[in-house]
Design a protein around this motif. Structure first.
Motif, mmCIF file in Angstrom:
data_model
loop_
_atom_site.group_PDB
_atom_site.id
_atom_site.type_symbol
_atom_site.label_atom_id
_atom_site.label_comp_id
_atom_site.label_asym_id
_atom_site.label_seq_id
_atom_site.Cartn_x
_atom_site.Cartn_y
_atom_site.Cartn_z
ATOM 1 N N VAL A 191 -19.581 -30.903 -55.074
ATOM 2 C CA VAL A 191 -18.242 -31.437 -55.323
ATOM 3 C C VAL A 191 -17.911 -32.479 -54.254
ATOM 4 O O VAL A 191 -18.186 -32.271 -53.073
ATOM 5 N N ALA A 192 -17.340 -33.592 -54.674
ATOM 6 C CA ALA A 192 -16.835 -34.609 -53.744
ATOM 7 C C ALA A 192 -15.367 -34.825 -54.070
ATOM 8 O O ALA A 192 -15.016 -35.192 -55.187
ATOM 9 N N GLU A 193 -14.508 -34.557 -53.101
ATOM 10 C CA GLU A 193 -13.069 -34.637 -53.319
ATOM 11 C C GLU A 193 -12.453 -35.665 -52.372
ATOM 12 O O GLU A 193 -12.638 -35.587 -51.159
ATOM 13 N N ARG A 194 -11.772 -36.653 -52.903
ATOM 14 C CA ARG A 194 -11.139 -37.685 -52.094
ATOM 15 C C ARG A 194 -9.780 -37.221 -51.588
ATOM 16 O O ARG A 194 -9.002 -36.626 -52.331
ATOM 17 N N ILE A 195 -9.498 -37.502 -50.322
ATOM 18 C CA ILE A 195 -8.229 -37.150 -49.700
ATOM 19 C C ILE A 195 -7.637 -38.404 -49.060
ATOM 20 O O ILE A 195 -8.334 -39.125 -48.336
ATOM 21 N N THR A 196 -6.371 -38.651 -49.320
ATOM 22 C CA THR A 196 -5.673 -39.788 -48.720
ATOM 23 C C THR A 196 -4.929 -39.329 -47.473
ATOM 24 O O THR A 196 -4.363 -38.241 -47.443
ATOM 25 N N ILE A 197 -4.940 -40.182 -46.454
ATOM 26 C CA ILE A 197 -4.224 -39.904 -45.209
ATOM 27 C C ILE A 197 -3.150 -40.968 -45.009
ATOM 28 O O ILE A 197 -3.371 -42.149 -45.283
ATOM 29 N N THR A 198 -1.992 -40.534 -44.569
ATOM 30 C CA THR A 198 -0.931 -41.471 -44.201
ATOM 31 C C THR A 198 -0.474 -41.141 -42.792
ATOM 32 O O THR A 198 -0.764 -40.064 -42.275
ATOM 33 N N ARG A 199 0.236 -42.049 -42.173
ATOM 34 C CA ARG A 199 0.689 -41.842 -40.796
ATOM 35 C C ARG A 199 2.165 -42.177 -40.666
ATOM 36 O O ARG A 199 2.641 -43.119 -41.302
ATOM 37 N N THR A 200 2.852 -41.420 -39.846
ATOM 38 C CA THR A 200 4.251 -41.690 -39.552
ATOM 39 C C THR A 200 4.409 -41.883 -38.049
ATOM 40 O O THR A 200 3.665 -41.296 -37.252
ATOM 41 N N SER A 201 5.369 -42.699 -37.664
ATOM 42 C CA SER A 201 5.597 -42.984 -36.246
ATOM 43 C C SER A 201 6.236 -41.797 -35.554
ATOM 44 O O SER A 201 7.085 -41.111 -36.120
ATOM 45 N N CYS A 202 5.823 -41.542 -34.311
ATOM 46 C CA CYS A 202 6.408 -40.482 -33.498
ATOM 47 C C CYS A 202 7.538 -41.065 -32.644
ATOM 48 O O CYS A 202 7.482 -42.241 -32.258
ATOM 49 N N PRO A 203 8.568 -40.288 -32.361
ATOM 50 C CA PRO A 203 9.728 -40.799 -31.610
ATOM 51 C C PRO A 203 9.369 -41.400 -30.255
ATOM 52 O O PRO A 203 10.007 -42.329 -29.795
ATOM 53 N N TYR A 204 8.310 -40.859 -29.617
ATOM 54 C CA TYR A 204 7.966 -41.319 -28.269
ATOM 55 C C TYR A 204 6.676 -42.133 -28.251
ATOM 56 O O TYR A 204 5.973 -42.197 -27.255
ATOM 57 N N GLY A 205 6.366 -42.760 -29.360
ATOM 58 C CA GLY A 205 5.191 -43.610 -29.435
ATOM 59 C C GLY A 205 4.033 -42.952 -30.165
ATOM 60 O O GLY A 205 3.987 -41.731 -30.312
ATOM 61 N N GLY A 206 3.119 -43.773 -30.629
ATOM 62 C CA GLY A 206 1.984 -43.253 -31.365
ATOM 63 C C GLY A 206 2.354 -42.909 -32.797
ATOM 64 O O GLY A 206 3.452 -43.225 -33.269
ATOM 65 N N ASP A 207 1.442 -42.264 -33.492
ATOM 66 C CA ASP A 207 1.725 -41.866 -34.868
ATOM 67 C C ASP A 207 1.115 -40.502 -35.151
ATOM 68 O O ASP A 207 0.346 -39.965 -34.353
ATOM 69 N N ARG A 208 1.498 -39.954 -36.282
ATOM 70 C CA ARG A 208 1.047 -38.622 -36.669
ATOM 71 C C ARG A 208 0.405 -38.697 -38.049
ATOM 72 O O ARG A 208 1.019 -39.239 -38.989
ATOM 73 N N PRO A 209 -0.830 -38.221 -38.199
ATOM 74 C CA PRO A 209 -1.490 -38.284 -39.503
ATOM 75 C C PRO A 209 -1.076 -37.127 -40.406
ATOM 76 O O PRO A 209 -0.752 -36.031 -39.932
ATOM 77 N N TRP A 210 -1.125 -37.380 -41.701
ATOM 78 C CA TRP A 210 -0.825 -36.362 -42.710
ATOM 79 C C TRP A 210 -1.836 -36.484 -43.847
ATOM 80 O O TRP A 210 -2.280 -37.579 -44.174
ATOM 81 N N PHE A 211 -2.174 -35.357 -44.453
ATOM 82 C CA PHE A 211 -2.884 -35.375 -45.712
ATOM 83 C C PHE A 211 -1.884 -35.615 -46.840
ATOM 84 O O PHE A 211 -0.725 -35.197 -46.758
ATOM 85 N N HIS A 212 -2.334 -36.263 -47.908
ATOM 86 C CA HIS A 212 -1.599 -36.237 -49.167
ATOM 87 C C HIS A 212 -2.314 -35.240 -50.067
ATOM 88 O O HIS A 212 -3.518 -35.365 -50.306
ATOM 89 N N CYS A 213 -1.592 -34.227 -50.539
ATOM 90 C CA CYS A 213 -2.194 -33.221 -51.405
ATOM 91 C C CYS A 213 -2.823 -33.904 -52.625
ATOM 92 O O CYS A 213 -2.150 -34.698 -53.297
ATOM 93 N N PRO A 214 -4.093 -33.616 -52.949
ATOM 94 C CA PRO A 214 -4.740 -34.238 -54.102
ATOM 95 C C PRO A 214 -4.100 -33.864 -55.431
ATOM 96 O O PRO A 214 -4.309 -34.543 -56.431
ATOM 97 N N ARG A 215 -3.285 -32.803 -55.444
ATOM 98 C CA ARG A 215 -2.690 -32.339 -56.701
ATOM 99 C C ARG A 215 -1.274 -32.868 -56.916
ATOM 100 O O ARG A 215 -0.918 -33.272 -58.011
ATOM 101 N N CYS A 216 -0.458 -32.858 -55.877
ATOM 102 C CA CYS A 216 0.946 -33.248 -56.048
ATOM 103 C C CYS A 216 1.360 -34.427 -55.187
ATOM 104 O O CYS A 216 2.492 -34.892 -55.288
ATOM 105 N N ALA A 217 0.445 -34.909 -54.320
ATOM 106 C CA ALA A 217 0.694 -36.050 -53.431
ATOM 107 C C ALA A 217 1.719 -35.739 -52.347
ATOM 108 O O ALA A 217 2.172 -36.642 -51.655
ATOM 109 N N ARG A 218 2.080 -34.475 -52.174
ATOM 110 C CA ARG A 218 2.987 -34.085 -51.104
ATOM 111 C C ARG A 218 2.337 -34.369 -49.753
ATOM 112 O O ARG A 218 1.127 -34.194 -49.579
ATOM 113 N N ARG A 219 3.119 -34.809 -48.786
ATOM 114 C CA ARG A 219 2.622 -35.064 -47.437
ATOM 115 C C ARG A 219 2.596 -33.759 -46.660
ATOM 116 O O ARG A 219 3.631 -33.134 -46.452
ATOM 117 N N VAL A 220 1.393 -33.326 -46.247
ATOM 118 C CA VAL A 220 1.240 -32.022 -45.603
ATOM 119 C C VAL A 220 0.274 -32.114 -44.433
ATOM 120 O O VAL A 220 -0.517 -33.052 -44.320
#
Length: 205
Positions: free
Chosen positions: A81-110
């Motif tokens: 099985v090969a399953e694709r996962i999308t990653i997004t990033r949000t800015s942190c209040p004190y600099g840098g960013d935080r990565p998140w998975f997007h659920c392959p089923r509902c696209a929820r950021r988790v």
């Protein structure tokens, strides 16, 4: 389903299992080990009671895209099985960013995806419960999440008259609740099982 995500019918588990009974991957673990910085491949494995309990191959295709590769055995037949996962990033209040998975089923950021019935998806789609939901940080984040959800429509929809900026801020707060709860849960399980028994990656390839 009410609060907490999009609706999916066919193939969705109809009952809740405990999170510590499932294999899981946390985007924060991979980010801290530097696996998400550029194109690369690595393996990730799990152990229970000191014995191997599973492993997957991970290929980071780009900063926002990766592929999970694993072997699934059903009815005595093994298939790759090969399953694709999308990653997004949000800015942190004190600099840098935080990565998140997007659920392959509902696209929820988790922050965490769980393996169940042959695929990875978020806690909501997999109907996963925490056995320690009444403990400290976990309990507080549930209280905060319920207060936020009370301001939203079913499935976290934007209520009529709510500004988009306000709505986006509430979604960010919900995602933060999820992340903090997952991190607290991981600490609870690691203390219970031992850090080496919960999940580890042997390194890049």
């Amino acid at each position: 389903m009410g609060k907490g995500g999009a609706r999916f019918g066919a193939g969705r588990p109809a009952y809740r299992v405990k999170a510590e009974h499932l294999q899981r991957v946390a985007v924060g673990d991979w980010a801290r080990q530097g696996y998400l910085r550029g194109p690369c491949s690595f393996s990730w494995s799990w152990h229970r009671g000191g014995e191997p309990s599973g492993s997957i191959g991970v290929r980071v295709l780009s900063a926002d895209n990766l592929a999970l590769r694993y072997t699934l055995t059903q009815d005595g037949v093994a298939r790759d099985v090969a399953e694709r996962i999308t990653i997004t990033r949000t800015s942190c209040p004190y600099g840098g960013d935080r990565p998140w998975f997007h659920c392959p089923r509902c696209a929820r950021r988790v922050a965490v995806l769980y393996m169940r019935q042959g695929y990875f998806a978020c806690r909501h789609c997999q109907r996963v419960a925490y056995s320690s939901q009444s403990r400290g940080t976990i309990d507080r984040t549930w209280i905060k999440q319920r207060r936020i959800e009370a301001r939203l429509g079913d499935d976290w929809q934007r209520p009529k008259g709510m500004r988009q900026r306000t709505y986006n801020a509430l979604l960010d707060e919900l995602a933060d609740c999820e992340a903090r709860r997952d991190e607290a849960f991981v600490l609870v399980v690691k203390r219970f099982m031992g850090a080496s028994d919960f999940g580890n990656g042997p390194g890049q390839k």
